[in-house]
Design a protein around this motif. Structure first.
Motif, mmCIF file in Angstrom:
data_model
loop_
_atom_site.group_PDB
_atom_site.id
_atom_site.type_symbol
_atom_site.label_atom_id
_atom_site.label_comp_id
_atom_site.label_asym_id
_atom_site.label_seq_id
_atom_site.Cartn_x
_atom_site.Cartn_y
_atom_site.Cartn_z
ATOM 1 N N SER A 124 12.635 -6.443 47.093
ATOM 2 C CA SER A 124 13.193 -6.572 45.586
ATOM 3 C C SER A 124 12.737 -5.511 44.910
ATOM 4 C CB SER A 124 12.703 -7.885 45.171
ATOM 5 O OG SER A 124 13.065 -8.040 43.783
ATOM 6 N N GLU A 125 13.379 -4.840 43.642
ATOM 7 C CA GLU A 125 12.519 -4.291 42.738
ATOM 8 C C GLU A 125 12.669 -5.148 41.138
ATOM 9 O OE1 GLU A 125 14.903 -0.846 42.342
ATOM 10 O OE2 GLU A 125 14.468 0.114 44.272
ATOM 11 N N GLY A 126 12.592 -6.497 41.523
ATOM 12 C CA GLY A 126 12.486 -7.353 40.033
ATOM 13 C C GLY A 126 11.137 -7.451 39.971
ATOM 14 N N TYR A 127 10.939 -8.235 38.890
ATOM 15 C CA TYR A 127 9.550 -8.672 38.247
ATOM 16 C C TYR A 127 9.329 -10.206 38.473
ATOM 17 C CZ TYR A 127 9.860 -3.958 36.192
ATOM 18 O OH TYR A 127 10.045 -2.767 35.811
ATOM 19 N N PHE A 128 8.357 -10.462 38.948
ATOM 20 C CA PHE A 128 7.949 -11.825 39.217
ATOM 21 C C PHE A 128 6.286 -12.118 38.444
ATOM 22 C CE2 PHE A 128 10.428 -9.794 42.526
ATOM 23 C CZ PHE A 128 11.628 -10.781 42.490
ATOM 24 N N PRO A 129 6.222 -13.325 38.241
ATOM 25 C CA PRO A 129 4.828 -13.574 37.861
ATOM 26 C C PRO A 129 3.723 -13.775 38.785
ATOM 27 C CG PRO A 129 6.276 -15.807 38.080
ATOM 28 C CD PRO A 129 6.987 -14.607 38.140
ATOM 29 N N PRO A 130 2.729 -12.859 38.743
ATOM 30 C CA PRO A 130 1.848 -12.729 39.709
ATOM 31 C C PRO A 130 0.934 -13.820 39.786
ATOM 32 C CG PRO A 130 1.258 -11.336 37.761
ATOM 33 C CD PRO A 130 2.529 -11.942 37.462
ATOM 34 N N SER A 131 0.080 -14.094 40.891
ATOM 35 C CA SER A 131 -0.749 -15.109 41.175
ATOM 36 C C SER A 131 -1.805 -14.565 42.170
ATOM 37 C CB SER A 131 -0.165 -16.420 41.686
ATOM 38 O OG SER A 131 0.337 -16.140 42.810
ATOM 39 N N GLY A 132 -3.057 -15.333 42.098
ATOM 40 C CA GLY A 132 -4.107 -14.710 42.910
ATOM 41 C C GLY A 132 -5.130 -13.670 42.444
ATOM 42 N N GLY A 133 -6.234 -13.704 42.778
ATOM 43 C CA GLY A 133 -7.102 -12.877 42.136
ATOM 44 C C GLY A 133 -7.567 -13.209 40.723
ATOM 45 N N TYR A 134 -7.745 -12.105 40.110
ATOM 46 C CA TYR A 134 -7.811 -12.322 38.526
ATOM 47 C C TYR A 134 -6.691 -12.402 37.735
ATOM 48 C CZ TYR A 134 -12.872 -10.923 38.773
ATOM 49 O OH TYR A 134 -14.280 -11.155 38.947
ATOM 50 N N PHE A 135 -5.528 -12.608 38.377
ATOM 51 C CA PHE A 135 -4.353 -13.018 37.837
ATOM 52 C C PHE A 135 -4.209 -14.574 37.399
ATOM 53 C CE2 PHE A 135 -2.666 -9.061 39.643
ATOM 54 C CZ PHE A 135 -1.987 -8.654 38.648
ATOM 55 N N GLU A 136 -5.196 -15.335 38.045
ATOM 56 C CA GLU A 136 -5.130 -16.839 37.860
ATOM 57 C C GLU A 136 -6.114 -16.773 36.258
ATOM 58 O OE1 GLU A 136 -3.753 -18.975 39.576
ATOM 59 O OE2 GLU A 136 -3.416 -17.509 40.957
ATOM 60 N N LEU A 137 -6.475 -15.805 35.759
ATOM 61 C CA LEU A 137 -7.266 -15.936 34.538
ATOM 62 C C LEU A 137 -6.604 -15.064 33.585
ATOM 63 C CD1 LEU A 137 -11.108 -15.502 35.675
ATOM 64 C CD2 LEU A 137 -9.825 -17.668 35.239
ATOM 65 N N VAL A 138 -5.900 -13.792 33.760
ATOM 66 C CA VAL A 138 -5.497 -13.060 32.912
ATOM 67 C C VAL A 138 -4.134 -12.567 33.395
ATOM 68 C CG1 VAL A 138 -7.545 -12.339 31.684
ATOM 69 C CG2 VAL A 138 -6.768 -10.924 33.241
ATOM 70 N N SER A 139 -3.133 -12.178 32.396
ATOM 71 C CA SER A 139 -1.796 -11.649 32.651
ATOM 72 C C SER A 139 -1.978 -10.230 33.439
ATOM 73 C CB SER A 139 -0.739 -11.529 31.622
ATOM 74 O OG SER A 139 -0.620 -12.851 31.427
ATOM 75 N N SER A 140 -3.057 -9.307 32.940
ATOM 76 C CA SER A 140 -3.114 -7.885 33.268
ATOM 77 C C SER A 140 -4.592 -7.602 33.566
ATOM 78 C CB SER A 140 -2.755 -7.062 32.099
ATOM 79 O OG SER A 140 -1.225 -7.336 31.745
ATOM 80 N N PRO A 141 -4.964 -8.186 34.809
ATOM 81 C CA PRO A 141 -6.368 -7.564 35.305
ATOM 82 C C PRO A 141 -6.601 -6.389 35.505
ATOM 83 C CG PRO A 141 -5.155 -8.881 36.997
ATOM 84 C CD PRO A 141 -4.413 -9.087 35.779
ATOM 85 N N HIS A 142 -5.492 -5.672 35.888
ATOM 86 C CA HIS A 142 -5.664 -4.183 36.104
ATOM 87 C C HIS A 142 -5.918 -3.440 35.025
ATOM 88 C CE1 HIS A 142 -1.423 -5.407 35.298
ATOM 89 N NE2 HIS A 142 -1.146 -4.109 35.017
ATOM 90 N N MET A 143 -5.644 -3.778 33.873
ATOM 91 C CA MET A 143 -5.789 -3.356 32.512
ATOM 92 C C MET A 143 -7.375 -3.611 32.106
ATOM 93 S SD MET A 143 -2.192 -3.654 30.547
ATOM 94 C CE MET A 143 -0.550 -2.940 31.291
ATOM 95 N N LEU A 169 -10.127 4.819 23.054
ATOM 96 C CA LEU A 169 -8.447 4.984 23.230
ATOM 97 C C LEU A 169 -8.117 4.078 24.388
ATOM 98 C CD1 LEU A 169 -5.859 6.609 22.739
ATOM 99 C CD2 LEU A 169 -6.929 8.304 24.482
ATOM 100 N N VAL A 170 -8.876 4.127 25.425
ATOM 101 C CA VAL A 170 -8.354 3.358 26.547
ATOM 102 C C VAL A 170 -8.525 1.799 26.154
ATOM 103 C CG1 VAL A 170 -9.089 2.676 29.019
ATOM 104 C CG2 VAL A 170 -9.165 5.140 28.363
ATOM 105 N N VAL A 171 -9.208 1.335 25.670
ATOM 106 C CA VAL A 171 -9.493 -0.276 25.397
ATOM 107 C C VAL A 171 -8.194 -0.520 24.784
ATOM 108 C CG1 VAL A 171 -11.001 -1.938 24.429
ATOM 109 C CG2 VAL A 171 -12.077 -0.325 26.036
ATOM 110 N N VAL A 172 -8.180 0.052 23.561
ATOM 111 C CA VAL A 172 -7.157 -0.313 22.279
ATOM 112 C C VAL A 172 -5.680 -0.162 23.183
ATOM 113 C CG1 VAL A 172 -5.944 0.645 20.430
ATOM 114 C CG2 VAL A 172 -8.498 0.726 20.457
ATOM 115 N N ASN A 173 -5.503 1.004 23.735
ATOM 116 C CA ASN A 173 -4.242 1.142 24.685
ATOM 117 C C ASN A 173 -3.894 -0.042 25.809
ATOM 118 O OD1 ASN A 173 -1.834 2.836 25.290
ATOM 119 N ND2 ASN A 173 -2.781 3.222 27.305
#
Length: 204
Positions: A124-143, A169-173
């Protein structure tokens, strides 16, 4: 020429070499992820401005890391790296950097796996709600971990005011995009976890 005048020595040789080593590992890892981890949608497009800015950002950040290093400032000479320069600040900041880098990689793997089947084929190339790891706490742990990477880098080069500007700049972005992603998830997935925050666990 890029950093302007007057320049002054603000970091030790150890701090600069350590920061360069960690940051280059980060850049190499991000390059690896782009080619071998991320699964990009063929329909998605990226602005040429973003591509140019992204590449310039990494190049100029490396310059900003080195511009206050003894030997790079006009009229100074290279200092040797000594064990006396080691401190708990450098150890803690390096540990936070490595922790954030590892968990950012894990978060990107989780996102990529949403488009793979169990045998590792893209389904798939669709978008799905992630789960597992720090995704259990925040929507964008990579950010979140991107912010921590630059904050810990600033902790290593704490007197480098140019790097402070980069970090802001990075934190605000990242906070802006994490907030937009969080709203998009909530709007498109009715059962999206209500306790999940955008970027900072339990707060934002």
């Amino acid at each position: 020429m890029v950093c302007g005048n007057p320049q002054s020595v603000k970091t030790t040789a150890l701090e600069t070499v350590l920061a360069l080593l960690l940051y280059n590992i980060h850049i190499i890892r991000r390059c690896y992820e782009s080619f071998f981890v991320h699964i990009f949608s063929r329909r998605a497009k990226m602005s040429l401005n973003i591509v140019i800015f992204g590449n310039l950002f990494y190049i100029l950040t490396v310059i900003l890391i080195t511009h206050s290093w003894p030997g790079f400032v006009f009229g100074t000479s290279l200092d040797p790296i000594t064990l006396q320069d080691f401190s708990w600040r450098l150890i803690i900041c390096s540990a936070v950097f490595i922790y954030a880098m590892y968990h950012q990689y894990q978060s990107h793997r989780i996102l990529a796996n949403l488009r793979l089947n169990k045998s590792g084929q893209v389904t798939s190339e669709g978008y799905f709600p992630p789960s597992g790891g720090y995704f259990e706490l925040v929507s964008s742990p990579h950010m979140l971990f991107e912010c921590l990477i630059y904050i810990s880098l600033l902790g290593i080069l704490w007197e480098n005011k140019s790097l402070l500007a980069v970090t802001i700049l990075v934190v605000v972005n990242q906070c802006k995009f994490a907030h937009e992603s969080h709203l998009w998830y909530k709007e498109n997935f009715p059962n999206y976890p209500v306790n999940r925050r955008a970027i900072i666990p339990f707060l934002i």
